[in-house]
Design an enzyme around this catalytic site. Structure first.
Site, PDB file in Angstrom:
ATOM      1  N   HIS A 156       0.852  -1.183   0.000  1.00 58.37           N
ATOM      2  CA  HIS A 156       0.000   0.000   0.000  1.00 58.37           C
ATOM      3  C   HIS A 156       0.889   1.234   0.000  1.00 58.37           C
ATOM      4  CE1 HIS A 156      -3.996  -1.800   0.611  1.00 58.37           C
ATOM      5  NE2 HIS A 156      -3.304  -2.776   1.162  1.00 58.37           N
ATOM      6  N   THR A 199      13.529  -9.797   2.814  1.00 60.03           N
ATOM      7  CA  THR A 199      13.338  -8.440   2.285  1.00 60.03           C
ATOM      8  C   THR A 199      14.190  -8.165   1.055  1.00 60.03           C
ATOM      9  OG1 THR A 199      15.071  -7.550   3.726  1.00 60.03           O
ATOM     10  CG2 THR A 199      12.819  -7.550   4.591  1.00 60.03           C
ATOM     11  N   LYS A 200      15.159  -9.058   0.769  1.00 61.89           N
ATOM     12  CA  LYS A 200      16.015  -8.847  -0.411  1.00 61.89           C
ATOM     13  C   LYS A 200      16.327 -10.183  -1.063  1.00 61.89           C
ATOM     14  CE  LYS A 200      20.230  -8.652   2.395  1.00 61.89           C
ATOM     15  NZ  LYS A 200      21.382  -7.848   2.781  1.00 61.89           N
TER      16      LYS A 200
END
Length: 202
Positions: free
Chosen positions: A125, A177-178
């Site tokens: 979002h 996250t990566k």
């Protein structure tokens, strides 16, 4: 494929028609396809030979995006599969464990095992503009790719834009996250490489 892309581009140029079609297909309150669209799902979803989707799975798969489940792959009970904002493509001999959530665009390879309670999401979002509510700012997507021969432990979270290589283990509870290279074990919040599997075999 070309025809579908031309239709999408045409709808972008006609926002009123796009809104009308979206309301016809999607229940705006429930943010899922309407019941009469879901009845037609077997006609527009691709399900490979010997594949299985348990009856309790919530399939939020409108026909304007691709959903594909490969040969002898399984989606277990109480999962939610959502391709409303991007295709969901699942390879062969892959198991999506109990209570997983997958929000496209997501591509999952062959011989992948997802344990229980995992979230794989390519959706975010938008929230940068402080003069607007977050629910007024729309969404953005960044595709997730999970390579072949991957095992993801229970309650892991795979975030937008991540590519996980081949022959990888993601530890239970990890937040990825990566990007993750081939042949390793990752874990932690945020996830980092814990073990290089090449080194274990030398």
């Amino acid at each position: 494929m070309k025809d579908k892309e031309q239709i999408r581009q045409g709808l972008k140029g006609n926002p009123k028609l796009k809104r009308w079609i979206d309301r016809f297909i999607m229940n705006q309150r429930d943010t899922r396809p309407r019941w009469y669209i879901r009845l037609l799902a077997p006609l527009y979803q691709h399900r490979g030979r010997g594949s299985k989707i348990y009856w309790s799975v919530r399939m939020d798969t409108p026909p304007y995006r691709k959903f594909s489940l490969g040969t002898k792959s399984v989606i277990e009970s109480y999962c939610c599969i959502n391709n409303a904002v991007g295709d969901v493509l699942i390879g062969n001999h892959t198991r999506i464990g109990i209570h997983n959530t997958i929000i496209g665009p997501v591509t999952i390879g062959n011989h992948v095992n997802l344990a229980q309670g995992i979230t794989v999401t390519a959706l975010n979002h938008n929230f940068i503009d402080t003069t607007l509510r977050i629910d007024e700012q729309g969404i953005s997507t960044n595709p997730v790719v999970i390579g072949d021969d991957v095992w993801i432990g229970a309650n892991a979270v795979i975030l937008p834009g991540v590519t996980i290589g081949r022959h990888v283990v993601v530890a239970a509870g990890a937040v990825v996250t990566k990007d993750v290279p081939d042949n390793c074990v990752v874990g932690g919040i945020p996830a980092k490489v814990l073990k290089d599997l090449h080194l274990q075999t030398v």
